[in-house]
Design an enzyme around this catalytic site. Sequence first.
Site, PDB file in Angstrom:
ATOM      1  N   TYR A 190       0.840  -1.210   0.000  1.00 25.45           N
ATOM      2  CA  TYR A 190       0.000   0.000   0.000  1.00 25.45           C
ATOM      3  C   TYR A 190       0.870   1.253   0.000  1.00 25.45           C
ATOM      4  CZ  TYR A 190      -2.678   3.812   2.141  1.00 25.45           C
ATOM      5  OH  TYR A 190      -3.234   5.031   2.422  1.00 25.45           O
TER       6      TYR A 190
HETATM    7  P1  NAD Z   1     -12.149   5.452   2.212  1.00 24.95           P
HETATM    8  O1  NAD Z   1     -11.964   4.068   1.691  1.00 24.95           O
HETATM    9  O2  NAD Z   1     -13.162   5.670   3.276  1.00 24.95           O
HETATM   10  O3  NAD Z   1     -12.460   6.458   1.018  1.00 24.95           O
HETATM   11  C1  NAD Z   1     -11.992   6.245  -0.305  1.00 24.95           C
HETATM   12  C2  NAD Z   1     -13.191   6.305  -1.238  1.00 24.95           C
HETATM   13  O4  NAD Z   1     -12.721   6.187  -2.589  1.00 24.95           O
HETATM   14  C3  NAD Z   1     -14.199   5.173  -1.029  1.00 24.95           C
HETATM   15  O5  NAD Z   1     -15.488   5.691  -0.754  1.00 24.95           O
HETATM   16  C4  NAD Z   1     -14.163   4.391  -2.353  1.00 24.95           C
HETATM   17  O6  NAD Z   1     -15.436   3.873  -2.710  1.00 24.95           O
HETATM   18  C5  NAD Z   1     -13.656   5.435  -3.331  1.00 24.95           C
HETATM   19  N1  NAD Z   1     -12.972   4.852  -4.491  1.00 24.95           N
HETATM   20  C6  NAD Z   1     -11.975   3.929  -4.447  1.00 24.95           C
HETATM   21  N2  NAD Z   1     -11.598   3.617  -5.692  1.00 24.95           N
HETATM   22  C7  NAD Z   1     -12.358   4.354  -6.538  1.00 24.95           C
HETATM   23  C8  NAD Z   1     -12.419   4.447  -7.954  1.00 24.95           C
HETATM   24  N3  NAD Z   1     -11.635   3.713  -8.741  1.00 24.95           N
HETATM   25  N4  NAD Z   1     -13.325   5.302  -8.503  1.00 24.95           N
HETATM   26  C9  NAD Z   1     -14.138   6.047  -7.710  1.00 24.95           C
HETATM   27  N5  NAD Z   1     -14.129   5.978  -6.355  1.00 24.95           N
HETATM   28  C10 NAD Z   1     -13.233   5.141  -5.768  1.00 24.95           C
HETATM   29  O7  NAD Z   1     -10.694   5.921   2.701  1.00 24.95           O
HETATM   30  P2  NAD Z   1     -10.225   7.154   3.603  1.00 24.95           P
HETATM   31  O8  NAD Z   1      -9.726   6.607   4.885  1.00 24.95           O
HETATM   32  O9  NAD Z   1     -11.259   8.213   3.575  1.00 24.95           O
HETATM   33  O10 NAD Z   1      -8.949   7.622   2.762  1.00 24.95           O
HETATM   34  C11 NAD Z   1      -9.023   8.687   1.812  1.00 24.95           C
HETATM   35  C12 NAD Z   1      -7.638   8.921   1.243  1.00 24.95           C
HETATM   36  O11 NAD Z   1      -6.734   9.281   2.265  1.00 24.95           O
HETATM   37  C13 NAD Z   1      -7.018   7.726   0.542  1.00 24.95           C
HETATM   38  O12 NAD Z   1      -6.302   8.204  -0.576  1.00 24.95           O
HETATM   39  C14 NAD Z   1      -6.051   7.167   1.577  1.00 24.95           C
HETATM   40  O13 NAD Z   1      -4.987   6.467   0.965  1.00 24.95           O
HETATM   41  C15 NAD Z   1      -5.579   8.433   2.227  1.00 24.95           C
HETATM   42  N6  NAD Z   1      -5.121   8.278   3.596  1.00 24.95           N
HETATM   43  C16 NAD Z   1      -5.982   7.893   4.578  1.00 24.95           C
HETATM   44  C17 NAD Z   1      -5.526   7.822   5.889  1.00 24.95           C
HETATM   45  C18 NAD Z   1      -6.424   7.407   7.014  1.00 24.95           C
HETATM   46  O14 NAD Z   1      -5.918   7.296   8.139  1.00 24.95           O
HETATM   47  N7  NAD Z   1      -7.723   7.166   6.786  1.00 24.95           N
HETATM   48  C19 NAD Z   1      -4.196   8.146   6.195  1.00 24.95           C
HETATM   49  C20 NAD Z   1      -3.341   8.492   5.153  1.00 24.95           C
HETATM   50  C21 NAD Z   1      -3.816   8.580   3.864  1.00 24.95           C
HETATM   51  C1  UGA Z   2      -3.837   4.177   8.606  1.00 26.09           C
HETATM   52  C2  UGA Z   2      -4.796   4.076   7.410  1.00 26.09           C
HETATM   53  O1  UGA Z   2      -5.558   2.881   7.490  1.00 26.09           O
HETATM   54  C3  UGA Z   2      -4.087   4.099   6.083  1.00 26.09           C
HETATM   55  O2  UGA Z   2      -5.066   4.252   5.056  1.00 26.09           O
HETATM   56  C4  UGA Z   2      -3.150   5.281   6.084  1.00 26.09           C
HETATM   57  O3  UGA Z   2      -2.489   5.459   4.883  1.00 26.09           O
HETATM   58  C5  UGA Z   2      -2.176   5.215   7.234  1.00 26.09           C
HETATM   59  O4  UGA Z   2      -2.934   5.257   8.432  1.00 26.09           O
HETATM   60  C6  UGA Z   2      -1.239   6.403   7.251  1.00 26.09           C
HETATM   61  O5  UGA Z   2      -1.057   7.060   8.264  1.00 26.09           O
HETATM   62  O6  UGA Z   2      -0.655   6.683   6.209  1.00 26.09           O
HETATM   63  P1  UGA Z   2      -2.713   2.472  10.229  1.00 26.09           P
HETATM   64  O7  UGA Z   2      -1.713   3.389  10.869  1.00 26.09           O
HETATM   65  O8  UGA Z   2      -2.379   1.034  10.121  1.00 26.09           O
HETATM   66  O9  UGA Z   2      -3.108   2.976   8.773  1.00 26.09           O
HETATM   67  O10 UGA Z   2      -4.072   2.704  11.033  1.00 26.09           O
HETATM   68  P2  UGA Z   2      -4.997   1.766  11.921  1.00 26.09           P
HETATM   69  O11 UGA Z   2      -5.614   0.673  11.135  1.00 26.09           O
HETATM   70  O12 UGA Z   2      -5.929   2.662  12.642  1.00 26.09           O
HETATM   71  O13 UGA Z   2      -3.980   1.099  12.945  1.00 26.09           O
HETATM   72  C7  UGA Z   2      -3.398   1.839  14.000  1.00 26.09           C
HETATM   73  C8  UGA Z   2      -2.575   0.901  14.868  1.00 26.09           C
HETATM   74  O14 UGA Z   2      -3.454  -0.015  15.515  1.00 26.09           O
HETATM   75  C9  UGA Z   2      -1.553   0.065  14.105  1.00 26.09           C
HETATM   76  O15 UGA Z   2      -0.366   0.022  14.840  1.00 26.09           O
HETATM   77  C10 UGA Z   2      -2.173  -1.326  14.075  1.00 26.09           C
HETATM   78  O16 UGA Z   2      -1.224  -2.351  14.099  1.00 26.09           O
HETATM   79  C11 UGA Z   2      -2.993  -1.336  15.330  1.00 26.09           C
HETATM   80  N1  UGA Z   2      -4.138  -2.252  15.270  1.00 26.09           N
HETATM   81  C12 UGA Z   2      -5.083  -2.102  14.320  1.00 26.09           C
HETATM   82  C13 UGA Z   2      -4.233  -3.256  16.211  1.00 26.09           C
HETATM   83  O17 UGA Z   2      -3.375  -3.407  17.108  1.00 26.09           O
HETATM   84  N2  UGA Z   2      -5.314  -4.078  16.162  1.00 26.09           N
HETATM   85  C14 UGA Z   2      -6.299  -3.965  15.224  1.00 26.09           C
HETATM   86  O18 UGA Z   2      -7.245  -4.773  15.221  1.00 26.09           O
HETATM   87  C15 UGA Z   2      -6.178  -2.939  14.277  1.00 26.09           C
END
Ligand code: NAD
Ligand code: UGA
Length: 318
Positions: free
Chosen positions: A152
Site C-alpha cells: 500500500y
Molecule cells: P475510504 O476508503 O473511506 O475512502 C476512499 C473512497 O474512494 C471510497 O469511498 C471508495 O469507494 C472510493 N474509491 C476507491 N476507488 C475508486 C475508484 N476507482 N473510482 C471512484 N471511487 C473510488 O478511505 P479514507 O480513509 O477516507 O482515505 C481517503 C484517502 O486518504 C485515501 O487516498 C487514503 O490512501 C488516504 N489516507 C488515509 C488515511 C487514514 O488514516 N484514513 C491516512 C493516510 C492517507
Molecule cells: C492508517 C490508514 O488505514 C491508512 O489508510 C493510512 O495510509 C495510514 O494510516 C497512514 O497514516 O498513512 P494504520 O496506521 O495502520 O493505517 O491505522 P490503523 O488501522 O488505525 O492502525 C493503528 C494501529 O493499531 C496500528 O499500529 C495497528 O497495528 C494497530 N491495530 C489495528 C491493532 O493493534 N489491532 C487492530 O485490530 C487494528
Amino acid sequence: MTERTALITGAAGFIGSHLSERLVADGWRVRGIDCFTDYYDPSLKERNLRGLANEPRFDLERVDLRTADLGKYMKEADAVWHLAAQAGVRASWGKEFETYTTINIQATQRMLEAALEAKPDRFVYASSSSVYGEAPEFPAAETSATNPISPYGVSKLAGEHLAVLYNKSFGIPTVSLRYFTVYGPRQRPDMGFHRFYRMIYGGEPVTVYGDGEQTRDFTYIADVTTANFLAGTVGRPGAVYNVNGGSRASVLEVLSIMEEATGREVQRDFLPKQKGDPLHTGGDPSKARTELGFQPEVDLRTGLFHMNDWIRELLEVE
Ligand code: NAD
Ligand code: UGA
C-alpha cells in the site's frame, strides 16, 4: 464573491465525506466522485453522505476513476481533491495488490492527465505517512527518506511521485498531503479505532497486533479536513506536507482512554505483529505550520470521546 467549484474523488469515503461537507458549508459547489468499492460495506458510505442528501450545492457521480471520462468532470473545477484510493495497509499483500496499482497509481495518473486540459488552480493528492515506512528519524520531515514497508505504501508513494512529476513537467499545481492515521466519526471499519470500539461494545476482547507499544501520530478528522482546505487554497504548487495531529500515542494508551470513554473494561487479545505495519510514526509539523498555517486543534482524548459518541449511535448502543 464568485462561487468556487471543487471536485472531490472518494467523496463518499471517510475523509472525502467530511471534506465535502466542509467545502459546501464554506460556500463551495462540490462535485463528488465515488464508485462505492466493496472494500468495506458500501452502506456505510451511503450513510456518510446523509448530511449532504438535500444539499443543492453537492452532487455525486457514481463512476469509477479507472474508466470514467475524467476531463468531463474536471473541466469546471477550480480545485481538485483526489482522495479516492484503496486504503488498507495490511490487506495490500498478495493478489489484492492489483487493486492498489490500478486505483492508487493508474487512476491517479488518469486524474493528472485530465488536469493537463482542465487546469485547476490546485490539485491536492491524498498521500500517506505510510510512504516513510520505519522512519529513520523522529519526527519525520518531508525531506526524510521514504522507504515504505507495505505494498500500500509503495502505491501511495508512486501516486505522490506522479503528482510531483506532473508539477515539475507540466506545471500542474499539485499539493501532496501525507496524512498520519486519521480517526474520528466515520472512520473506516477496517481501521484500528473503529475495530476497537466495535469489539468493546460487542463484548469481545480487542485484537492488539504485537505488544501494543507501537505508536502512531493520530490525527483527528476535523484537523485533516482543515489541512485539505488550506492545501487546496494556499498550498504551494509542487509541495509535499505532513499532516499530523501531534497526538503520538501507543495502542495500549489508546485503549486506556477508550476504557474511560466507554465505561467498559477492555480485554486485550495479543496477536502477532502484522506485516506492513511500521512500529512508529511521527511527523514534523513545521512545514505545514509555516507554509499552510495548519495547526491541529483536537487532542487524542477529546477526539476519542467524540468518536465514541458517533460509534454508539452507529451501533445503536443503549
Ligand atoms: P475510504 O476508503 O473511506 O475512502 C476512499 C473512497 O474512494 C471510497 O469511498 C471508495 O469507494 C472510493 N474509491 C476507491 N476507488 C475508486 C475508484 N476507482 N473510482 C471512484 N471511487 C473510488 O478511505 P479514507 O480513509 O477516507 O482515505 C481517503 C484517502 O486518504 C485515501 O487516498 C487514503 O490512501 C488516504 N489516507 C488515509 C488515511 C487514514 O488514516 N484514513 C491516512 C493516510 C492517507
Ligand atoms: C492508517 C490508514 O488505514 C491508512 O489508510 C493510512 O495510509 C495510514 O494510516 C497512514 O497514516 O498513512 P494504520 O496506521 O495502520 O493505517 O491505522 P490503523 O488501522 O488505525 O492502525 C493503528 C494501529 O493499531 C496500528 O499500529 C495497528 O497495528 C494497530 N491495530 C489495528 C491493532 O493493534 N489491532 C487492530 O485490530 C487494528
